[in-house]
Scaffold this active site. Structure first.
Site, PDB file in Angstrom:
ATOM      1  N   THR A   1       0.947  -1.103   0.069  1.00 25.80           N
ATOM      2  CA  THR A   1       0.105  -0.017   0.090  1.00 25.80           C
ATOM      3  C   THR A   1       0.920   1.274   0.037  1.00 25.80           C
ATOM      4  OG1 THR A   1      -0.147  -0.228   2.524  1.00 25.80           O
ATOM      5  CG2 THR A   1      -1.867  -1.020   1.118  1.00 25.80           C
TER       6      THR A   1
ATOM      7  N   ASN B   1       1.372   4.790   1.074  1.00 27.55           N
ATOM      8  CA  ASN B   1       0.896   5.676   2.245  1.00 27.55           C
ATOM      9  C   ASN B   1       1.142   7.113   1.950  1.00 27.55           C
ATOM     10  OD1 ASN B   1       1.294   2.847   3.162  1.00 27.55           O
ATOM     11  ND2 ASN B   1       1.205   3.552   5.286  1.00 27.55           N
TER      12      ASN B   1
ATOM     13  N   GLU C   1      -3.743   4.589   2.895  1.00 32.47           N
ATOM     14  CA  GLU C   1      -3.227   3.759   2.065  1.00 32.47           C
ATOM     15  C   GLU C   1      -3.776   3.345   1.060  1.00 32.47           C
ATOM     16  OE1 GLU C   1      -2.079   0.365   4.652  1.00 32.47           O
ATOM     17  OE2 GLU C   1      -2.247   1.418   6.439  1.00 32.47           O
TER      18      GLU C   1
END
Ligand SMILES: Cc1cc2nc3c(=O)[nH]c(=O)nc-3n(C[C@H](O)[C@H](O)[C@H](O)COP(=O)(O)O)c2cc1C
Ligand SMILES: Nc1ncnc2c1ncn2[C@@H]1O[C@H](COP(=O)(O)OP(=O)(O)O)[C@@H](O)[C@H]1O
Ligand SMILES: [Mg+2]
Length: 217
Positions: free
Chosen positions: A45, A47, A141
């Site tokens: 992910t 962020n 995220e």
């Protein structure tokens, strides 16, 4: 705690297109998180700082899982993996590969994006406290639904959020969390491939790549 065998819908949001408060827009530079996405879950992910979350007149965005389109500024990763590349979606369920390729290829990029070298990808994202990990900071995220060969910390990410999928949940095991995120990816792919959502693909506005990101920048 999430019930492990609950049935889930495979699309989210009205068929014809996003309904208020969507589309929501949000942007920021990709920063470091806790390093769990790739290593523990196998689902990276990107962020971005939570401070950007109060855009568009919505000062408090509800925690949860959302889907939409992510514009990424030009960087080596995306030069190697354009969103219209055949094979870009082979890690996703076969039922959504063709619709996503079609959505990526048929949408017209906004004039602002045509010469930046940036690209726009389907995304699914989580906003919140990650109850399974009991984080003490709220995070934003974005899992970009695409296989990249490199990381892209420091790239500028511009989001058009088009729909809400579910609240953030706690889980009995890491495997159950992964299973739900995989379903979220399928829900996002099917939802974005619909015409009323695919047409937003040209919207994320792309800026130049600025270099490496650091925590809190
Ligand atoms: C689509 C999606 C759904 C998620 N749903 C949850 C959730 O329900 N509960 C939770 O604790 N974390 C959830 N997460 C967050 C993951 O726990 C998180 O991505 C992981 O801890 C990686 O964090 P890191 O970027 O700090 O390494 C979700 C992430 C994504 C991309
Ligand atoms: N498909 C992808 N979606 C999101 N990030 C990706 C993807 N592929 C590679 N990355 C890179 O991996 C990083 C995220 O990995 P992750 O393990 O979640 O680390 P962190 O905890 O630092 O966010 C992103 O910042 C990005 O540079
Ligand atoms: Mg991450």
């Amino acid at each position: 705690m999430s019930s492990p065998d609950r049935k889930r819908d495979l699309t989210a949001g009205p068929e014809e297109g996003p309904a208020p408060p969507f589309p929501l827009r949000l942007d920021g530079k990709v920063i470091k998180g806790f390093g769990r996405g790739s290593s523990e879950l196998g689902i990276p992910t990107a962020n971005i700082p939570i401070e950007g979350l109060s855009v568009g007149g919505h000062s408090e965005v509800e925690s949860g899982v959302y889907y939409g389109w992510a514009g990424l500024s030009a960087c080596p990763s995306i030069a190697e993996s354009p969103p219209t590349q055949r094979g870009a979606y082979t890690h996703l369920p076969s039922s959504i590969q063709e619709p996503l390729l079609h959505a990526a290829a048929s949408a017209t990029p906004a004039p602002a994006n045509q010469n930046t070298g940036g690209q726009v990808y389907p995304m699914v994202m989580s906003i919140g406290w990650n109850p399974y990990y009991k984080n003490t900071v709220r995070s934003v995220e974005v899992h970009v639904m695409h296989s990249f060969s490199h990381e892209f910390y420091g790239a500028h990410m511009n989001l058009v959020i088009l729909g809400y999928i579910r609240p953030e949940l706690d889980y009995v095991s890491k495997e159950k969390l992964i299973e739900d995120i995989r379903t979220d990816i399928e829900v996002a792919g099917r939802s974005l491939a619909r015409e009323g959502y695919a047409r937003f693909r040209g919207e994320p506005y792309l800026v130049e790549f600025e270099g490496k990101g650091e925590v809190g920048t």
